[in-house]
Scaffold this active site. Sequence first.
Site, PDB file in Angstrom:
ATOM      1  N   GLU A 103       0.875  -1.177   0.000  1.00  0.00           N
ATOM      2  CA  GLU A 103       0.000   0.000   0.000  1.00  0.00           C
ATOM      3  C   GLU A 103       0.912   1.226   0.000  1.00  0.00           C
ATOM      4  O   GLU A 103       1.412   1.635   1.041  1.00  0.00           O
ATOM      5  CB  GLU A 103      -0.927   0.009   1.209  1.00  0.00           C
ATOM      6  CG  GLU A 103      -1.968   1.119   1.115  1.00  0.00           C
ATOM      7  CD  GLU A 103      -2.911   1.163   2.293  1.00  0.00           C
ATOM      8  OE1 GLU A 103      -4.013   1.704   2.140  1.00  0.00           O
ATOM      9  OE2 GLU A 103      -2.542   0.663   3.378  1.00  0.00           O
TER      10      GLU A 103
ATOM     11  N   ALA B 125      -2.700   8.217   5.889  1.00  0.00           N
ATOM     12  CA  ALA B 125      -1.597   8.048   6.846  1.00  0.00           C
ATOM     13  C   ALA B 125      -0.339   7.542   6.143  1.00  0.00           C
ATOM     14  O   ALA B 125       0.268   6.548   6.544  1.00  0.00           O
ATOM     15  CB  ALA B 125      -2.020   7.092   7.946  1.00  0.00           C
TER      16      ALA B 125
ATOM     17  N   HIS C  90     -10.090  -0.144   0.392  1.00  0.00           N
ATOM     18  CA  HIS C  90     -11.022   0.482   1.349  1.00  0.00           C
ATOM     19  C   HIS C  90     -11.913   1.525   0.670  1.00  0.00           C
ATOM     20  O   HIS C  90     -11.759   2.738   0.838  1.00  0.00           O
ATOM     21  CB  HIS C  90     -10.329   1.031   2.594  1.00  0.00           C
ATOM     22  CG  HIS C  90      -9.060   1.786   2.422  1.00  0.00           C
ATOM     23  ND1 HIS C  90      -8.918   2.876   1.599  1.00  0.00           N
ATOM     24  CD2 HIS C  90      -7.847   1.614   3.011  1.00  0.00           C
ATOM     25  CE1 HIS C  90      -7.692   3.342   1.678  1.00  0.00           C
ATOM     26  NE2 HIS C  90      -7.016   2.594   2.523  1.00  0.00           N
TER      27      HIS C  90
ATOM     28  N   ASN D  10     -12.967   5.403   1.397  1.00  0.00           N
ATOM     29  CA  ASN D  10     -11.906   6.075   2.148  1.00  0.00           C
ATOM     30  C   ASN D  10     -10.721   6.376   1.244  1.00  0.00           C
ATOM     31  O   ASN D  10     -10.320   5.554   0.429  1.00  0.00           O
ATOM     32  CB  ASN D  10     -11.457   5.211   3.329  1.00  0.00           C
ATOM     33  CG  ASN D  10     -12.581   4.953   4.317  1.00  0.00           C
ATOM     34  OD1 ASN D  10     -13.022   3.833   4.511  1.00  0.00           O
ATOM     35  ND2 ASN D  10     -13.060   6.009   4.947  1.00  0.00           N
TER      36      ASN D  10
ATOM     37  N   ARG E  39     -22.518  15.183 -10.345  1.00  0.00           N
ATOM     38  CA  ARG E  39     -21.911  15.587 -11.614  1.00  0.00           C
ATOM     39  C   ARG E  39     -20.511  14.990 -11.788  1.00  0.00           C
ATOM     40  O   ARG E  39     -20.010  14.923 -12.907  1.00  0.00           O
ATOM     41  CB  ARG E  39     -21.822  17.120 -11.714  1.00  0.00           C
ATOM     42  CG  ARG E  39     -23.176  17.803 -11.838  1.00  0.00           C
ATOM     43  CD  ARG E  39     -23.027  19.264 -12.250  1.00  0.00           C
ATOM     44  NE  ARG E  39     -24.309  19.926 -12.337  1.00  0.00           N
ATOM     45  CZ  ARG E  39     -24.887  20.588 -11.341  1.00  0.00           C
ATOM     46  NH1 ARG E  39     -24.256  20.686 -10.170  1.00  0.00           N
ATOM     47  NH2 ARG E  39     -26.066  21.165 -11.491  1.00  0.00           N
TER      48      ARG E  39
ATOM     49  N   HIS F   9     -14.802   4.175   9.961  1.00  0.00           N
ATOM     50  CA  HIS F   9     -14.474   4.447   8.558  1.00  0.00           C
ATOM     51  C   HIS F   9     -15.703   4.608   7.684  1.00  0.00           C
ATOM     52  O   HIS F   9     -15.646   5.294   6.656  1.00  0.00           O
ATOM     53  CB  HIS F   9     -13.601   3.329   7.996  1.00  0.00           C
ATOM     54  CG  HIS F   9     -12.164   3.401   8.408  1.00  0.00           C
ATOM     55  ND1 HIS F   9     -11.732   2.977   9.638  1.00  0.00           N
ATOM     56  CD2 HIS F   9     -11.072   3.851   7.748  1.00  0.00           C
ATOM     57  CE1 HIS F   9     -10.419   3.159   9.728  1.00  0.00           C
ATOM     58  NE2 HIS F   9     -10.000   3.692   8.595  1.00  0.00           N
TER      59      HIS F   9
ATOM     60  N   ASP G 151      -7.552  -3.393   7.749  1.00  0.00           N
ATOM     61  CA  ASP G 151      -6.598  -2.281   7.627  1.00  0.00           C
ATOM     62  C   ASP G 151      -5.983  -2.004   9.003  1.00  0.00           C
ATOM     63  O   ASP G 151      -5.707  -0.868   9.375  1.00  0.00           O
ATOM     64  CB  ASP G 151      -7.273  -1.022   7.072  1.00  0.00           C
ATOM     65  CG  ASP G 151      -6.278   0.041   6.601  1.00  0.00           C
ATOM     66  OD1 ASP G 151      -5.084  -0.290   6.436  1.00  0.00           O
ATOM     67  OD2 ASP G 151      -6.679   1.205   6.426  1.00  0.00           O
TER      68      ASP G 151
ATOM     69  N   ALA H 263      -5.654   6.684  10.736  1.00  0.00           N
ATOM     70  CA  ALA H 263      -4.425   5.951  10.401  1.00  0.00           C
ATOM     71  C   ALA H 263      -4.665   4.454  10.556  1.00  0.00           C
ATOM     72  O   ALA H 263      -4.277   3.842  11.550  1.00  0.00           O
ATOM     73  CB  ALA H 263      -3.280   6.418  11.296  1.00  0.00           C
ATOM     74  N   GLY H 264      -5.332   3.869   9.594  1.00  0.00           N
ATOM     75  CA  GLY H 264      -5.678   2.464   9.711  1.00  0.00           C
ATOM     76  C   GLY H 264      -6.746   2.268  10.777  1.00  0.00           C
ATOM     77  O   GLY H 264      -7.491   3.195  11.115  1.00  0.00           O
TER      78      GLY H 264
END
Length: 398
Positions: free
Chosen positions: A140, A151, A227, A230, A238, A262, A285, A320-321
Amino acid sequence: MAPTKVLTGARVVLPTGTVDDGRVIVDGTRILATAPANASSGTPGSTSSDAPGNAAETLDLTGHWLVPGFVDLHNHGGGGASFTSGTVDDVLKGIHTHRLHGTTTLVASTVTDDLDFLARRAGLLAELAEQGDIAGVHFEGPFISPCRKGAHSEELLRDPDPAEVRKLIDAAHGHAKMVTLATELPGGLDSVRLLAEHGVIAAVGHTDATYEQTVAAVDAGATVATHLFNAMPALGHRAPGPVTALLEDERVTVELINDGTHLHPAALQLAFRHAGPGRVAFITDAMDAAGFGDGRYMLGPLEVDVEDGVARLVEGGSIAGSTLTLDRALKRAVTVDGLPVEHAVAALSANPARLLGMDDRIGSLEPGKDADLVVLDAEFTLKGVMRRGEWVVDPRLG
């Protein structure tokens, strides 16, 4: 020889649906048979003998659920230990923490860092994959958008140069499973094609792409939404953005972090309605604090504060996760979000197993597959975990 294990009386979630008063027979590391408890020997998937060749050990699970072991595609650590920077012992500690919560198969995720560091990290994780401790490596970053970095350390981000992407997958020695990319960046589509050619999942995430750019990424071979919702533009009437493109395409599996932080429950329901229950994968995550507790941690090179189970960057406050474990994701999906049990279980097992190309061995309770399973009580609280025929959490111990 270990005795055959006969698990009886539970509500068993099978690929064909839920069986009340079911039976699962485990012989060694594999599932020997599954059936209703009163099935005759002529019933497909059943057996006429509870003890083929050796003594049987029977466990009555009346009042419980029996479901496949969970498969986590996206996980950075747990138990106070990090997959992104810790030692081998740290990684094993994190793996064990998640096994205690039902995750019998796990892909270890990195975070953005120096390319050479990530290559070395991939080598360490590849050794654990070779031993069967993890299912592979997910990169990631660093090939993500500074506009949607979350993060991740902005100064270490870079465009997805196919040569650099190739360097990372080579460093994983055949165990690279997934790379998250902002596919709209220069080199993004070529990198997606490279990954597809090498059998590595290209995931669209931490992206500022438009709808049209995301469609192009899927056409190039991207098959996962990292995810969903997010770290990507919100759906607009639009400017429908990546969310719409990823939900509408049947080639894409969408990851969801179902921790109550999340995602709003309505967003989760939207994803299930539009992607369908066969294209959703619940992920954690997770970072180090999962299964451990509040405090200050490092996520790659960045400091994170965890308060009341929510992880945020010390600088800037971005999420952060998570500190999620998959047993909690399942319980929330059923008791809060109102999902059918079978749909929630598929999102934790069959769907990610199929995406990883491992559904011949894991992801469902079927004869011949690994004996990976989870026992839950009537309120969907975890009571037992079996991995490859051995109890990690023994339901007989309370």
